[in-house]
Each structure stands twice: as C-alpha cells, then as structure tokens.
Design a protein around this motif. Structure first.
Motif, PDB file in Angstrom:
ATOM      1  N   UNK A   1     -16.559  60.680  92.165  1.00 55.28           N
ATOM      2  CA  UNK A   1     -17.526  59.854  91.428  1.00 55.28           C
ATOM      3  C   UNK A   1     -18.430  59.142  92.198  1.00 55.28           C
ATOM      4  N   UNK A   2     -18.246  58.863  93.529  1.00 58.44           N
ATOM      5  CA  UNK A   2     -19.359  58.128  94.247  1.00 58.44           C
ATOM      6  C   UNK A   2     -20.556  59.363  94.643  1.00 58.44           C
ATOM      7  N   UNK A   3     -20.237  60.446  94.530  1.00 60.00           N
ATOM      8  CA  UNK A   3     -21.167  61.466  94.679  1.00 60.00           C
ATOM      9  C   UNK A   3     -22.226  61.740  93.562  1.00 60.00           C
ATOM     10  N   UNK A   4     -21.307  61.641  92.133  1.00 60.91           N
ATOM     11  CA  UNK A   4     -22.124  61.705  90.959  1.00 60.91           C
ATOM     12  C   UNK A   4     -22.984  60.543  90.822  1.00 60.91           C
ATOM     13  N   UNK A   5     -22.845  59.176  91.199  1.00 62.31           N
ATOM     14  CA  UNK A   5     -23.283  57.996  90.932  1.00 62.31           C
ATOM     15  C   UNK A   5     -24.438  58.052  91.995  1.00 62.31           C
ATOM     16  N   UNK A   6     -24.528  58.520  93.239  1.00 60.63           N
ATOM     17  CA  UNK A   6     -25.499  58.861  93.919  1.00 60.63           C
ATOM     18  C   UNK A   6     -26.471  59.674  93.425  1.00 60.63           C
ATOM     19  N   UNK A   7     -25.918  60.698  92.908  1.00 58.41           N
ATOM     20  CA  UNK A   7     -27.019  61.870  92.453  1.00 58.41           C
ATOM     21  C   UNK A   7     -27.999  61.329  91.293  1.00 58.41           C
ATOM     22  N   UNK A   8     -27.190  60.417  90.587  1.00 59.18           N
ATOM     23  CA  UNK A   8     -27.892  59.736  89.518  1.00 59.18           C
ATOM     24  C   UNK A   8     -29.145  58.801  90.094  1.00 59.18           C
TER      25      UNK A   8
ATOM     26  N   UNK B   1     -31.672  60.847  91.990  1.00 59.20           N
ATOM     27  CA  UNK B   1     -32.739  61.423  90.962  1.00 59.20           C
ATOM     28  C   UNK B   1     -33.577  62.670  91.312  1.00 59.20           C
ATOM     29  N   UNK B   2     -35.148  62.365  91.107  1.00 59.64           N
ATOM     30  CA  UNK B   2     -35.984  63.369  91.524  1.00 59.64           C
ATOM     31  C   UNK B   2     -36.089  64.071  92.822  1.00 59.64           C
ATOM     32  N   UNK B   3     -35.580  63.127  93.966  1.00 62.51           N
ATOM     33  CA  UNK B   3     -35.553  63.920  95.209  1.00 62.51           C
ATOM     34  C   UNK B   3     -34.657  65.161  95.600  1.00 62.51           C
ATOM     35  N   UNK B   4     -33.641  65.272  94.333  1.00 61.69           N
ATOM     36  CA  UNK B   4     -32.680  66.156  94.416  1.00 61.69           C
ATOM     37  C   UNK B   4     -32.872  67.709  93.487  1.00 61.69           C
ATOM     38  N   UNK B   5     -33.940  67.362  92.823  1.00 61.02           N
ATOM     39  CA  UNK B   5     -34.221  68.324  91.569  1.00 61.02           C
ATOM     40  C   UNK B   5     -34.265  69.593  92.050  1.00 61.02           C
ATOM     41  N   UNK B   6     -35.004  70.053  93.066  1.00 57.77           N
ATOM     42  CA  UNK B   6     -35.217  71.363  93.633  1.00 57.77           C
ATOM     43  C   UNK B   6     -34.308  72.245  94.413  1.00 57.77           C
ATOM     44  N   UNK B   7     -33.074  71.198  94.591  1.00 60.48           N
ATOM     45  CA  UNK B   7     -31.803  71.621  95.214  1.00 60.48           C
ATOM     46  C   UNK B   7     -30.946  72.566  94.427  1.00 60.48           C
ATOM     47  N   UNK B   8     -30.211  73.591  94.957  1.00 58.63           N
ATOM     48  CA  UNK B   8     -29.105  74.094  94.175  1.00 58.63           C
ATOM     49  C   UNK B   8     -27.804  73.248  94.293  1.00 58.63           C
ATOM     50  N   UNK B   9     -27.087  73.481  93.351  1.00 58.47           N
ATOM     51  CA  UNK B   9     -25.775  72.655  93.235  1.00 58.47           C
ATOM     52  C   UNK B   9     -25.032  72.117  94.759  1.00 58.47           C
TER      53      UNK B   9
ATOM     54  N   UNK C   1     -25.075  68.704  96.571  1.00 55.51           N
ATOM     55  CA  UNK C   1     -23.847  68.028  97.006  1.00 55.51           C
ATOM     56  C   UNK C   1     -23.359  67.659  98.505  1.00 55.51           C
ATOM     57  N   UNK C   2     -24.104  68.737  99.157  1.00 54.89           N
ATOM     58  CA  UNK C   2     -23.804  68.462 100.501  1.00 54.89           C
ATOM     59  C   UNK C   2     -24.840  67.350 101.041  1.00 54.89           C
ATOM     60  N   UNK C   3     -26.050  67.303 100.591  1.00 54.82           N
ATOM     61  CA  UNK C   3     -26.893  66.469 101.012  1.00 54.82           C
ATOM     62  C   UNK C   3     -26.392  64.892 100.428  1.00 54.82           C
ATOM     63  N   UNK C   4     -26.045  64.720  99.326  1.00 49.76           N
ATOM     64  CA  UNK C   4     -25.672  63.726  98.832  1.00 49.76           C
ATOM     65  C   UNK C   4     -24.445  63.053  99.645  1.00 49.76           C
ATOM     66  N   UNK C   5     -23.373  63.998  99.740  1.00 47.77           N
ATOM     67  CA  UNK C   5     -22.286  63.293 100.730  1.00 47.77           C
ATOM     68  C   UNK C   5     -22.768  62.997 101.983  1.00 47.77           C
TER      69      UNK C   5
END
Length: 309
Positions: A57-64, A67-75, A79-83
């Motif tokens: 849930x922390x990862x999901x919140x951080x992804x939100x 936002x745009x800085x993650x748009x070009x990354x594969x899932x 996830x690895x970058x956000x974690x």
C-alpha cells in the motif's frame, strides 16, 4: 479526428500553489492513511528499514504521488524504483528526525500546508465521486447531444502548397485524371499528407473561414480551384457530407465523468466560500471576493465530436 466531450483544461483554480517537499507529502499521506483497514494478505511487507515496514500500500501511494516521472517505466522497473525511493525516504526521514528538523518553523509550516492540501483533495474527491451518478452524466450527455445533432459536417481531403503556381500546376494534373490522394502524398506540405490529405469529418468552425467557405459549397466528388488561406494554397476534394451525429454515450463517458466531477467540485468550493468570512488585506473587499471565485467547467468549453471514420 479524436472524440472529445466537455473538457476543462484548468479545473479548479486556487492561485499559484506553493511547491512542497515530496517526501513530506508522502510521509504525511502515509500517516493519514495508516488507519485504513487493509487485509494483510492484500498488503504484504515488501521491505524493512531498521525494523520499519514498507508495504504494498505504501508503494501504491508513492506511485500516485510520483506520477508522471514513472510513466515510461515497465511495471517491474516502476515497482523497483518506487520501493528504492521509499527505502531512501525512511532512511533520510529518520536522519532528519534525529536532527530534530521537525521542530523547525519552516517544517511545521510545510507540514501544515501539506495536511490542508491533502484534506482538501480528499474532500473534493469525495464530493466529485458523489456527483458522478449515471443519471447526472446522462443528463449532461443529452443536453450536449441536442446542440450537436443536425449540424452539417464535411469529409474532405486537401493538398497544401506554398504558391498559387504550384496549386495551379497540381490542378492541371488532377484535371487530366491524376489521383488526388496520391498527389497529396507526393506534393502536399500538410502533416496529413501521408494519409492522402485526409482531414476526416469537420464542421465549419473547425477550419479557417476561407477553407470552410469552399469545402461546404462543393458537392461530394468535386475538386476546388486553388484556395488561399494563412497556411498557403489548398486544393480541396469533398468526399462526403452528412448531418453531424453525437457519439454514443459510452464513447465519451470518461470525459463526461471528468466534466461532472470538476463542475461539482467547483460548485462545492464556491458554496463553502460563500459561507466563509474571507478577508484580503492586499486588495479591496469587492475585488478580492470576485477574484476568489473558482472557475467551474462549462459544457461549451470544448466540443463533443464523433471519432474519425
């Protein structure tokens, strides 16, 4: 042509927003959402930093938040970058706590601002969601559809060149039987040349006046004489004419939902502001009151157009 239906480009305007630390935002958001019931099996622990857990849930919140800085990354990469970001966030935040930075006036101000903004966003999201009933969206759709149905639209191709002489030379080739679409591909400078100069269906107001005046008087299958506009010289071929029809509700439902949501949010803020006592020290009272009103979305801000055939 793309399908579009009442669309607002700005949404609510609250003036120029102060930029706040992403880290502070993420930390505070985590605190505010910590009490939400989440089943453990749906919210696994992904990492621990000095014993402190980081969950899905922390990862999901951080992804939100990111936002745009993650748009070009594969899932997986996302996830690895956000974690990794959350791990660094925990480490650096703890170091900041050790230095007692939370006791500084600057931090307290930023934290208070971020808390207020999150509360505002949460409440407006709730109000917007409550307003987007199927009945409300259908009503907006039907009102807009009435304004569109029956309006004439034309499907045409064109060839765009720099000079009148070029246009006349192409016109002669067309009179001798040359294919319009093929000549458009070879000689037109318009971005749509690769598609044979196809403009799809359009209404009068969607084109410059000189172009529309000719296109809407030509019969299907006919080709115009050279026509001058601010873009250059055109040769126009009308393929088809028809009475415009509104797209199906499902085609534009997402755009209608956005419009209804923003309109409800703007009206809600306006209602709250009417009941509040607002004092502006930098402007006369009347000017401050008029400046403070949020802009509601308007159905006429953009058009509902059928998708290109």
């Amino acid at each position: 042509m793309t399908t579009s239906f009442p669309e607002t480009k700005t949404g609510l305007r609250f003036g120029t927003a102060m930029r706040v630390s992403l880290a502070a935002t993420a930390c505070l958001a985590a605190i505010l959402t910590a009490s939400l019931p989440v089943r453990a099996q749906d919210n696994p622990v992904l990492a621990k930093v000095n014993g402190a857990e980081i969950r899905q849930s922390d990862v999901a919140l951080a992804e939100e938040e990111l936002g745009p800085s993650l748009a070009q990354m594969d899932p997986a990469t996302k996830k690895d970058n956000v974690l990794a970001f959350l791990i660094d966030l925990k480490i650096v935040a703890k170091a900041a706590e050790d230095k007692k930075l939370e006791n500084s006036e600057d931090f307290k101000k930023r934290l208070a601002f971020t808390r207020s903004r999150l509360l505002m966003d949460s409440l407006l999201a709730t109000e917007g969601k409550a307003a987007t009933t199927e009945e409300a969206m259908k009503k907006v759709y039907e009102e807009a559809a009435k304004q569109i149905t029956g309006e004439m639209e034309v499907h045409a191709r064109h060839i765009l060149v720099e000079t009148e002489d070029e246009a006349k030379a192409i016109a002669e080739e067309l009179k001798k039987g040359a294919d319009f679409a093929e000549l458009a591909k070879k000689k037109s400078k318009d971005p749509g040349a690769s598609d044979g100069g196809d403009l799809g269906f359009f209404t009068k107001e969607q084109m410059v006046p000189e172009f529309s005046a000719v296109a809407f008087t030509l019969e299907p299958g006919k080709i115009s004489d050279p026509v001058k506009s601010q873009f250059g010289w055109h040769l126009i071929k009308v393929e088809e004419k028809r009475a415009r029809k509104a797209p199906e509700f499902e085609q534009v439902k997402a755009q209608i939902e956005t419009y209804v949501t923003r309109k409800a949010q703007a009206e809600y803020v306006a209602k709250l502001r009417e009941a509040a006592k607002v004092e502006r020290m930098d402007k006369p009272a009347e000017a401050a009151k008029s400046d403070a009103k949020p802009d509601a979305a308007k159905p006429g801000d953009s058009k509902m157009a059928p998708a290109k055939k």
